[in-house]
Design an enzyme around this catalytic site. Structure first.
Site, PDB file in Angstrom:
ATOM      1  CG  HIS A  99      -5.423   7.368   2.165  1.00 31.18           C
ATOM      2  ND1 HIS A  99      -5.446   8.457   2.678  1.00 31.18           N
ATOM      3  CD2 HIS A  99      -6.881   7.117   2.141  1.00 31.18           C
ATOM      4  CE1 HIS A  99      -6.677   8.909   2.848  1.00 31.18           C
ATOM      5  NE2 HIS A  99      -7.417   8.078   2.304  1.00 31.18           N
ATOM      6  CG  HIS A 101      -9.556   4.270  -0.941  1.00 30.84           C
ATOM      7  ND1 HIS A 101     -10.328   4.197   0.489  1.00 30.84           N
ATOM      8  CD2 HIS A 101      -9.330   5.920  -0.675  1.00 30.84           C
ATOM      9  CE1 HIS A 101     -10.389   5.069   1.401  1.00 30.84           C
ATOM     10  NE2 HIS A 101     -10.031   6.241   0.567  1.00 30.84           N
TER      11      HIS A 101
END
Length: 138
Positions: A99, A101
């Site tokens: 992931h 951010h």
């Protein structure tokens, strides 16, 4: 992966505040909201982190990040955006699904402080390190 919270979000088993979705990528608001609009961009196919991804999968992920970041900046009136991806526990990774951010920034009035301690350059040491790390092909 059955015990991965982001895989559960991708599968629709856990609700999310979705900002963008296509066949490869899902972007949604992070529940922690470090800054207003703090978002996560994840590949739909599970991988532990960017270190595990191949060129095709990482290209699909990063192809969408500029547009998502621009949308956050424009819609929120942010002055900038930080991009961050923690890879492995020693780097702060707590959810082991790749992931990225996206952290909208608001002229140092958002409470987030990221700093780097500048050091005087040691050019011979830098050249030696570059020799050690140089890649033949990518």
């Amino acid at each position: 992966m059955s015990d991965c919270i982001f895989c559960s979000i991708v599968a629709g088993e856990i609700p999310s505040s979705t900002l963008y979705e296509d066949e490869h990528v899902l972007a949604f608001l992070d529940i922690t909201q470090v800054t207003k609009g703090h978002s996560l961009v994840v590949p739909k196919k599970h991988s532990r982190n960017l270190l595990e991804m191949d060129e095709q999968a990482s290209s699909a992920l990063f192809a969408k990040i500029p547009a998502i970041a621009q949308q956050l900046k424009e819609k929120l009136g942010a002055s900038g955006v930080n991009l961050l991806s923690n890879m492995e526990a020693s780097a702060g990774q707590t959810v082991f699904h790749t992931h990225v951010h996206l952290l909208p920034r608001f002229d140092d009035q958002d409470g987030l402080h990221i700093s780097f301690d500048a050091k005087e350059p040691d050019f011979p040491a830098l050249a030696q390190l570059a020799d050690q790390l140089r890649m033949e092909t990518v």
